[in-house]
Structures are given as C-alpha cells and as structure tokens.
Design an enzyme around this catalytic site. Structure first.
Site, PDB file in Angstrom:
ATOM      1  N   ASN A 155       0.804  -1.233   0.000  1.00 37.71           N
ATOM      2  CA  ASN A 155       0.000   0.000   0.000  1.00 37.71           C
ATOM      3  C   ASN A 155       0.831   1.275   0.000  1.00 37.71           C
ATOM      4  O   ASN A 155       0.332   2.338  -0.342  1.00 37.71           O
ATOM      5  CB  ASN A 155      -0.977   0.020   1.180  1.00 37.71           C
ATOM      6  N   CYS A 184      -2.990   4.603   7.932  1.00 33.76           N
ATOM      7  CA  CYS A 184      -3.223   3.802   9.144  1.00 33.76           C
ATOM      8  C   CYS A 184      -2.052   3.882  10.122  1.00 33.76           C
ATOM      9  O   CYS A 184      -2.080   3.277  11.179  1.00 33.76           O
ATOM     10  CB  CYS A 184      -3.495   2.355   8.770  1.00 33.76           C
TER      11      CYS A 184
HETATM   12  N1  PMP Z   1      -4.493  -3.675   3.917  1.00 35.86           N
HETATM   13  C1  PMP Z   1      -3.989  -2.809   3.034  1.00 35.86           C
HETATM   14  C2  PMP Z   1      -2.901  -3.243   2.116  1.00 35.86           C
HETATM   15  C3  PMP Z   1      -4.494  -1.498   2.962  1.00 35.86           C
HETATM   16  O1  PMP Z   1      -3.983  -0.637   2.089  1.00 35.86           O
HETATM   17  C4  PMP Z   1      -5.525  -1.120   3.854  1.00 35.86           C
HETATM   18  C5  PMP Z   1      -6.095   0.282   3.826  1.00 35.86           C
HETATM   19  N2  PMP Z   1      -5.153   1.279   4.055  1.00 35.86           N
HETATM   20  C6  PMP Z   1      -6.022  -2.081   4.753  1.00 35.86           C
HETATM   21  C7  PMP Z   1      -5.483  -3.344   4.757  1.00 35.86           C
HETATM   22  C8  PMP Z   1      -7.124  -1.741   5.707  1.00 35.86           C
HETATM   23  O2  PMP Z   1      -8.334  -1.567   5.017  1.00 35.86           O
HETATM   24  P1  PMP Z   1      -9.629  -1.022   5.739  1.00 35.86           P
HETATM   25  O3  PMP Z   1      -9.490   0.456   5.804  1.00 35.86           O
HETATM   26  O4  PMP Z   1     -10.755  -1.438   4.837  1.00 35.86           O
HETATM   27  O5  PMP Z   1      -9.723  -1.655   7.064  1.00 35.86           O
END
Ligand code: PMP
Length: 383
Positions: A150, A328
């Site tokens: 990501n 995140c």
């Molecule tokens: N895994 C990856 C690779 C992500 O890019 C993300 C979102 N940033 C997530 C998990 C988490 O996704 P969600 O916001 O739907 O919980």
C-alpha cells in the site's frame, strides 16, 4: 482540491451512491427477516451484491464473507486460522512490509504463544522467495502476505508463493486490498486459501469489505474460528445485522470495476508514466522507492532529497491531497520505508501519491507546479 491519495481511500462513484440510497430509505428491512416483501428485497440485494463481488474475484458466491473492511478481514483470518489449527502448529510467516492490521494481529498472537517470522522486504519492497522457503518449518500453519504494497505498489509473486504453500500444506492468506480492482483475479484457478479486501479502495463506501475463504479444501469453511460470535449471518462466521446499503454499494462498485478493469489499469499506467517522465526532468535526483518494474500502477513512492515532506504537504493542504505513507500509521515513521533501508532523513523527504480513475494529466501538472515552486522558493534544506 486535487485528490492524489487514492491508496488511502477513493471517491464513491455516483452510481454506487445511487444504488445505495433505496436501502437507506424504503428498503430498510433486515435482510435476515426473510418472510415479508421488503426483507426479501433486501435479502435479494445482498445476494446480488455477493455475486458481483465474487465475479470480480473469480470465485463462488459462498466464498465471500462480508466484513467491515480489510483490517477486520485480516484480523479474522489470521486469528481465526491460528486459533483453529493451534494443535497442528504455532508458527506463522508474514513480512515486514505488511499493513498494520496484519502486523498487529501477528504481534497479538506472539503474546499468546505463537512464533512469527517477519520476512524482510529489502530494497524492492517484496519478499524474496528463497527467504520464504528457508523459513518454513514443521510447525508452520499459515503464511500471510500482502499482494500489492500500500505504500509502494510493489508486488509479491503470489503465484510462486502459493505454489510453495500448497506443496508444504500450509494455508496462504493474501491481503489484496490494493490489488483488487487493479488487475484481473481468478481465485478458482489459484491456490490461495484466504484473501482480504475492501470496498472503499474501488470507489465503494467505507465500512464494508470482505474475506474470501476458499471452499476447495473439504470443510475449510467450518475450520476457522469466527471473529464475531453471534447470529447465523455470513454462514455463522460473522454475526451482526448485515449493512444492506453498504453491501449493495460494494456490489455496485465491484460490478463497475469488473467491467472497466483493463481501462482503469491503462489509465493509471499512463498517469504514472507521465508523472515520472515530467518530474525527473526538473528533479533528476528523485528516487522512486520499491521495485519499479514489478508493481501495480498508480501508487508512487518517492524521495526528493532535501525536501521536508510534512512541511510541503501542509503548505499545499488546501489544494492538494497527498500523503507521506499509510493513513493507518499516522505520526509514526513508516515501517515499510524503514524495512526498505531508508534512513530517517530519507523517510522525512518521502512522499506517496496515488492516482485513481478520476485523475487527469492536468492534476499532475498542478502537483508538479506546486512541488517545483516549493523547492525553488520555500524549501530550506534540513540536515
Ligand atoms: N491492507 C492494506 C494493504 C491497505 O492498504 C488497507 C487500507 N489502508 C487495509 C489493509 C485496511 O483496510 P480497511 O481500511 O478497509 O480496514
């Protein structure tokens, strides 16, 4: 506002919004209520959405479990599989380049008697297949790896990885949150056991995602501990009243994405090439992080020596949406960039921009003007 942060989330498609609205108004019934018309309509809408999502992944409808998003799916699979198979082994393999929801689930398990191997991602941003082979032990029960990173877009070779896990009788979980919607997927012909993904990365609503659980292995559906114990929703694996409007939105987003996946890919690739060619002319010292040949298009992670990322982002905050990395892990230096071997100064000079289907070349031209202007007029080089 020019939005260049599509890896964090995407704008909801208007058709998705329109599809969701009736389920917030007239068709508000609980889809599990079954016996009256509006409940039957809601239930039919959920079935239809499940079909659209499964078509995007090339799997069966019953292999899709709706969750609140990819973080929940990652938690569900990693904790659920390890809990169920605890007697058969307590070793899990993952990598240093995973999303926090995978890393923190693994850390939780580590405190509860599991042994975790965190494979390095080195300067390419993906794992080395030989490292994976060497880390497998008799007690390994699960390998959990990201498909497209990501922060970098770098790809793990899931085909090769799944061959290895299959030969060694180990479950494979893939976090495909950034991969889904970028390239075609056909899970029926794959050796992937579990997959996590989310609607809000493919122009759907937030708060809805899914876990794919392969039913190829006899009984696999039963052999995972639910994350939410409760009612019979989602095959008894995730109790809680279904969020019909969100599920319908996810289904519509999946349907639109499925129809346009190749043109989306080409569009992102064109934008990425245009961006790289133009930024290199004025900033030849720019460094693109992670494997640039083996990546999904649209996520660009770059170090511009001397620039202070947060000061730049703040200086353009009313006009441009860009980031330093994963939304995140706000406030902390990126664990992905540290794993690549970047030092503190380089991390401080790193930006991530990510394109989506609504971006145009003109958005890039505006970004370039802003960054050139910042470097020329405001940037005081830090040591
Ligand atoms: N895994 C990856 C690779 C992500 O890019 C993300 C979102 N940033 C997530 C998990 C988490 O996704 P969600 O916001 O739907 O919980």
């Amino acid at each position: 506002m020019i939005y260049l942060d599509n890896a964090a989330t995407t704008q909801v498609d208007n058709q998705v919004k329109e599809a969701m609205l009736p389920y917030l108004n007239d068709i508000f019934a609980n889809p599990s209520s079954k016996f009256y018309k509006s409940a039957i309509n809601a239930n039919d809408a959920v079935k239809n959405a499940r079909q659209n999502v499964s078509e995007l992944l090339g799997c069966d409808d019953e292999e899709i479990i709706f969750t609140s998003g990819a973080s929940e799916s990652n938690n569900f699979i990693i904790k659920g599989v390890s809990d169920y198979y605890r007697d058969q082994g307590n070793h899990i393999i993952t990598s240093q380049g995973e999303h926090k929801s995978v890393l923190e689930s693994c850390k939780f398990l580590e405190k509860n008697g599991f042994e975790i191997t965190y494979l390095p991602i080195k300067e390419n941003g993906h794992i080395d297949i030989e490292d994976l082979k060497e880390s497998i032990k008799n007690n390994t029960i699960l390998v959990s790896l990201i498909w497209a990173n990501n922060e970098l877009g770098a790809l793990n070779n899931i085909k090769k990885i799944s061959k290895i896990t299959n030969e060694n009788d180990i479950f494979l979980h893939v976090d495909a949150t950034q991969y889904v919607g970028k390239k075609e997927i056909n899970l029926k012909n794959s050796e992937i056991d579990f997959l996590s993904f989310s609607a809000h990365k493919i122009y759907g609503p937030k708060g809805i995602g899914a876990a794919y659980i392969s039913k190829d292995d006899i009984g696999i559906r039963q052999n995972i501990t639910p994350l939410i114990h409760g009612g019979e929703q989602e095959f008894g694996l995730r109790g809680s009243t279904l969020a019909t409007h969100n599920i319908v939105g996810f289904g519509k987003a999946a349907e639109i994405t499925n129809k346009n996946i190749n043109s989306y890919y080409n569009h992102l690739e064109e934008l990425e090439n245009y961006f790289k060619e133009n930024i290199k002319i004025k900033i030849p010292e720019i460094m693109f992080n992670g494997n640039q040949k083996n990546k999904i298009p649209g996520i660009i992670n770059m170090t511009i020596p001397g620039i202070h990322n947060q000061l730049f982002i703040k200086s353009v905050k009313d006009e441009l949406a860009i980031s330093t990395g994963s939304a995140c892990s706000i406030g902390k230096p990126s664990h992905v960039l540290s794993s690549l071997g970047l030092d503190k100064n380089q991390i401080r000079s790193t930006l991530r921009i990510s394109f989506g289907k609504y971006n145009k070349k003109n958005d890039i031209s505006i970004f370039l003007k802003k960054i050139f202007n910042y470097i020329t007029n405001f940037n005081t080089k830090f040591q």
